[in-house]
Scaffold this active site. Structure first.
Site, PDB file in Angstrom:
ATOM      1  CB  CYS A 114      94.415  15.958  42.427  1.00  0.00           C
ATOM      2  SG  CYS A 114      94.369  16.805  40.630  1.00  0.00           S
ATOM      3  CD  GLU A 115      92.722  15.066  47.939  1.00  0.00           C
ATOM      4  OE1 GLU A 115      92.238  13.771  48.470  1.00  0.00           O
ATOM      5  OE2 GLU A 115      93.151  16.500  48.288  1.00  0.00           O
ATOM      6  CD  GLU A 154      65.887  19.185  64.735  1.00  0.00           C
ATOM      7  OE1 GLU A 154      65.325  20.539  64.825  1.00  0.00           O
ATOM      8  OE2 GLU A 154      67.190  19.141  65.499  1.00  0.00           O
ATOM      9  N   PRO A 155      63.273  16.330  60.037  1.00  0.00           N
ATOM     10  CG  PRO A 155      62.047  15.097  59.165  1.00  0.00           C
ATOM     11  CD  PRO A 155      61.961  16.175  60.640  1.00  0.00           C
ATOM     12  N   GLY A 156      65.476  16.082  58.098  1.00  0.00           N
ATOM     13  CA  GLY A 156      66.081  16.280  56.737  1.00  0.00           C
ATOM     14  C   GLY A 156      66.297  15.641  55.442  1.00  0.00           C
ATOM     15  NE  ARG A 204      75.285  10.933  52.452  1.00  0.00           N
ATOM     16  CZ  ARG A 204      75.554   9.851  52.575  1.00  0.00           C
ATOM     17  NH1 ARG A 204      75.097   9.160  51.149  1.00  0.00           N
ATOM     18  NH2 ARG A 204      75.258   8.807  53.822  1.00  0.00           N
ATOM     19  CE1 TYR A 252      73.074  17.075  55.778  1.00  0.00           C
ATOM     20  CE2 TYR A 252      71.354  14.730  55.798  1.00  0.00           C
ATOM     21  CZ  TYR A 252      71.601  16.445  56.408  1.00  0.00           C
ATOM     22  OH  TYR A 252      70.848  16.136  57.358  1.00  0.00           O
ATOM     23  N   GLY A 259      67.618  12.407  62.019  1.00  0.00           N
ATOM     24  CA  GLY A 259      67.551  10.922  61.893  1.00  0.00           C
ATOM     25  C   GLY A 259      67.366   9.957  61.192  1.00  0.00           C
ATOM     26  CE1 TYR A 263      80.435  11.747  57.130  1.00  0.00           C
ATOM     27  CE2 TYR A 263      78.300  11.750  55.444  1.00  0.00           C
ATOM     28  CZ  TYR A 263      78.989  12.572  56.472  1.00  0.00           C
ATOM     29  OH  TYR A 263      78.626  13.939  57.022  1.00  0.00           O
TER      30      TYR A 263
HETATM   31  C1  LIG Z   1      70.351  19.224  64.994  1.00  0.00           C
HETATM   32  C2  LIG Z   1      70.015  18.947  63.937  1.00  0.00           C
HETATM   33  N1  LIG Z   1      68.650  18.152  63.127  1.00  0.00           N
HETATM   34  C3  LIG Z   1      68.114  16.966  62.438  1.00  0.00           C
HETATM   35  C4  LIG Z   1      69.503  16.977  61.349  1.00  0.00           C
HETATM   36  C5  LIG Z   1      68.928  16.492  60.528  1.00  0.00           C
HETATM   37  O1  LIG Z   1      69.052  14.672  59.973  1.00  0.00           O
HETATM   38  P1  LIG Z   1      68.821  13.984  58.946  1.00  0.00           P
HETATM   39  O2  LIG Z   1      69.043  14.649  57.919  1.00  0.00           O
HETATM   40  O3  LIG Z   1      69.897  12.604  59.130  1.00  0.00           O
HETATM   41  O4  LIG Z   1      67.033  13.546  59.060  1.00  0.00           O
HETATM   42  C6  LIG Z   1      70.341  17.234  61.776  1.00  0.00           C
HETATM   43  C7  LIG Z   1      71.372  16.707  61.285  1.00  0.00           C
HETATM   44  O5  LIG Z   1      73.044  16.466  61.353  1.00  0.00           O
HETATM   45  C8  LIG Z   1      70.960  18.464  62.619  1.00  0.00           C
HETATM   46  O6  LIG Z   1      72.371  18.782  62.764  1.00  0.00           O
END
Ligand SMILES: Cc1ncc(COP(=O)(O)O)c(C=O)c1O
Length: 410
Positions: free
Chosen positions: A337-338, A268-270, A307, A366, A226, A311
């Site tokens: 075409c949107e 668990e960052p993405g 995105r 993403y 997050g 969003y």
């Molecule tokens: C279970 C879980 N963990 C971690 C993440 C990663 O989130 P972010 O990319 O915001 O760090 C997500 C994203 O949807 C998720 O569903």
């Protein structure tokens, strides 16, 4: 409202060169930014036993996953294919958490047989798991009833959320665990994505810590991902000093109060690790005036970066071919075409001419992972740059190649 500030890419020359060399549309990822973000995050985690898992849904490009492995991160996998990919890359079962939503029996069995801890967010699934795997270890995803995120569609906790077991049902979890002699080895939450509001994030962490105190054999407490990044010019990056003070310091205290050699905290960052490492390069093929608006039409679209459409997300848009041009106001739109197919609306960009290359910034997370081939258009090429090494990790398919692959019988 018209946006007038301009955010510049870090490495303009490199991006322009990549557009010439690999054509457009192309996603470019820079390894140095990813390594820097891992290091930056770790520098604020010192003194607490923390493990990082990479949320591979943000971007599953192989070189990125390999960096995560080299750097000693684990993996947050949310589908059987993500799990398969993580295992094939060489992540050990115990470095992976499997958080599939509305998991099936087959998915449960696959993860369990690979020795991967399942993260279960429904009481009925926990019961099925208990019946089939009594005595095994499992993690529980809770809904701490506090959500946050850059858009309501990415808030994954709170009253309206489908995710997790409400904390009010902790007693039911305990009773199922008792009935099937399950070892609850972890508790988890993920309250949303793109969070720059550390205070709210901390409130949810505090709820999870309270829940954690009710379980006696935890190996980890996982606060999910997050962590947000600044997309808009002028938007402040996450204040990591504040994040450390509010979120990590209490973890150090918690650990001192509940000393256990086995307990660690997980994040668990993405997005935080990969968003700013990615740029989508597109070429302008049409500039047109219509009803007082100027549209710049490009050779990419919402299939490649969805995105903005779903969003209303902001991605800084920079004209690499005319860096010193006078800014004018544009709608930068795609070739799908949107009417929701846009990259930027009412946006000041250096004067755009047909043929110019635009950089759509901060698209490493993403972007490609949510891409589709809607309108039967090929996915963009992807190039990974590590120092002087350039690796084409996805070739852009020609229309004929794409049709051959999709309809081999033709
Ligand atoms: C279970 C879980 N963990 C971690 C993440 C990663 O989130 P972010 O990319 O915001 O760090 C997500 C994203 O949807 C998720 O569903």
């Amino acid at each position: 409202m018209t946006e007038t500030l301009l955010k510049k890419p870090q490495n303009e020359a490199l991006l322009l060169q990549a557009a010439e060399r690999y054509g457009t549309p192309t996603y470019v990822y820079e390894a140095s930014t990813v390594r820097e973000r891992i290091e930056r995050l770790r520098s604020h985690l010192r003194g607490a036993p923390v493990q990082l898992l990479y949320a591979m849904k943000a971007n599953g490009a192989l070189p990125l996953l390999r960096i995560m492995k080299e750097e000693g991160l684990g993996i947050d996998a949310v589908s059987p294919a993500e799990l398969e990919l993580a295992l094939r890359i060489g992540f050990e079962g115990n470095q992976i958490l499997f958080s599939a939503n509305n998991m099936t029996d087959d998915e449960m069995d696959f993860a369990a047989q690979e020795g991967v801890v399942l993260n279960i967010g429904e009481l009925s699934r926990l019961e099925r798991f208990g019946k089939k795997y009594p005595g095994e270890s499992v993690c529980i995803r809770f809904n701490p009833q506090i959500g946050a995120g850059h858009h309501r569609h990415v808030i994954t906790a709170g009253e309206k959320s489908k995710f997790g077991i409400p904390v009010a049902q902790t007693d039911e979890v305990l009773s199922l665990a008792h009935r099937f002699e399950l070892n609850i080895c972890g508790v988890h939450q993920h309250i949303g994505s793109g969070i720059l509001d550390t205070e709210t994030a901390w409130k949810a962490c505090a709820v999870l810590l309270d829940v954690a105190a009710k379980f006696h054999s935890l190996r980890f407490i996982n606060f999910g991902g997050g962590l947000g990044v600044p997309y808009r010019p002028g938007e402040q990056p996450l204040d990591m000093e504040r994040w450390e003070d509010l979120i990590v310091s209490p973890l150090r205290t918690y650990r001192d109060r509940h000393p256990s050699p086995d307990l660690s905290f997980r994040f668990e960052p993405g997005r935080y690790l990969v968003a700013e490492a990615g740029t989508l390069l597109v070429r302008v093929n049409t500039v047109k005036e219509s009803h007082g608006r100027t549209f710049a039409g490009v050779d990419s679209g919402m299939g490649h970066l969805v995105r903005p459409a779903i969003y209303n997300a902001y991605h800084a848009t920079y004209n690499l071919s005319n860096p010193n041009g006078t800014c004018r106001i544009y709608d930068v739109v795609g070739n799908i075409c949107e009417s929701s197919d846009f990259f930027a609306r009412d946006r000041a960009v250096q004067e755009i001419r047909e043929g110019d290359v635009l950089a759509i910034l901060d698209t490493g997370a993403y972007g490609i992972s949510m891409a589709s081939m809607y309108n039967i258009r090929s996915l963009p090429a992807e190039v990974f740059i590590d120092g002087t090494d350039h690796v084409v990790i996805r070739k852009r398919e020609s229309p004929a190649e794409l049709i051959d692959r999709l309809y081999p019988e033709l």
